[in-house]
Design an enzyme around this catalytic site. Sequence first.
Site, mmCIF file in Angstrom:
data_model
loop_
_atom_site.group_PDB
_atom_site.id
_atom_site.type_symbol
_atom_site.label_atom_id
_atom_site.label_comp_id
_atom_site.label_asym_id
_atom_site.label_seq_id
_atom_site.Cartn_x
_atom_site.Cartn_y
_atom_site.Cartn_z
ATOM 1 N N THR A 158 -1.652 0.970 -2.196
ATOM 2 C CA THR A 158 -1.858 1.410 -3.561
ATOM 3 C C THR A 158 -3.470 0.841 -3.779
ATOM 4 O OG1 THR A 158 0.102 1.342 -4.737
ATOM 5 C CG2 THR A 158 -2.095 0.830 -6.250
ATOM 6 N N LYS A 174 -1.266 7.567 -8.707
ATOM 7 C CA LYS A 174 -0.647 6.171 -8.800
ATOM 8 C C LYS A 174 -1.238 5.265 -9.993
ATOM 9 C CE LYS A 174 2.069 2.713 -7.518
ATOM 10 N NZ LYS A 174 2.216 2.263 -6.361
ATOM 11 N N LYS A 224 -2.930 -6.576 -9.843
ATOM 12 C CA LYS A 224 -3.863 -5.880 -9.037
ATOM 13 C C LYS A 224 -4.093 -4.406 -9.381
ATOM 14 C CE LYS A 224 -2.950 -3.581 -5.494
ATOM 15 N NZ LYS A 224 -2.251 -3.003 -4.100
#
Length: 286
Positions: A97, A172, A240
Amino acid sequence: MAKVAFIGLGVMGFPMARHLKDKGHEVTVYNRTAAKAAEWVKQHGGKSAATPAEAAKGQDIVMTMVGNDDDVFSVTTGPGGVLETMSKGAILIDHTTASADCARKVFAAAKAKGIDFIDAPVSGGQAGAENGKLTVMCGGEAGPFEKAKPVMDSYARAVTLLGPAGAGQLTKMVNQICIAGLVQALSEGIAFAEKAGLDADLVLDVISKGAAQSWQMENRGKTMHARKFDFGFAVDWMRKDLGIAMAEAKRNGAKLPVTTIVAGYYDEVSKAGGNRWDTSSLITRL
């Protein structure tokens, strides 16, 4: 069957690489901590390599599953990275990711060497990786995607091409935005039920049959009530991911008021010592 290199053997990569081997693919692994790669080979066979470049040499497909943008650049375009040795016509798939900008830059670097690239972040967490039931969100070109999809099917229940390079990472971000709001709402609902003196497990059983139902409720509701937070995807990883989404929103003009608030709540959980708890630990603030 394909010749595959898998770079990055964390809680996700370790079982994903195992599924590839179990499906009959020829697998070479690399991990920054060499002992982890040695342990994988001991358990599952295959080979390990000393560098990403060594692992990638002569492979049909190279997969990376590392931590963040800097890690992706390090193992792909950096010194000793996979693009140094990959053959023309091979396919590079990044399951990390990361940012959409990172995906586009690696796509361009790969294309310059005659190598195809797919950004392919996943959802489903550690359990999804271990059970081979990940959802894979892909960005890239249709031809390479169709070649790579049967290999990615080894550890996935859904593998979908969403658009050009970067589209997988953007999707995502949508996924993480939705999860953040759901977990906060679920935390508030469970905490309210507890304060009201209700049987929270029974409440969850009932409302999960109605419009409030979600994956988070079904899989994390009762464990949140029990204050169990050892289910894989850590708070610091969510911080994050939400940071990436908020940075992208600044660029594209999207408004993320709830996401911004919940990201701050995750910062609080991390600072209070819950950085390695799973994301359902958001309830501890309440």
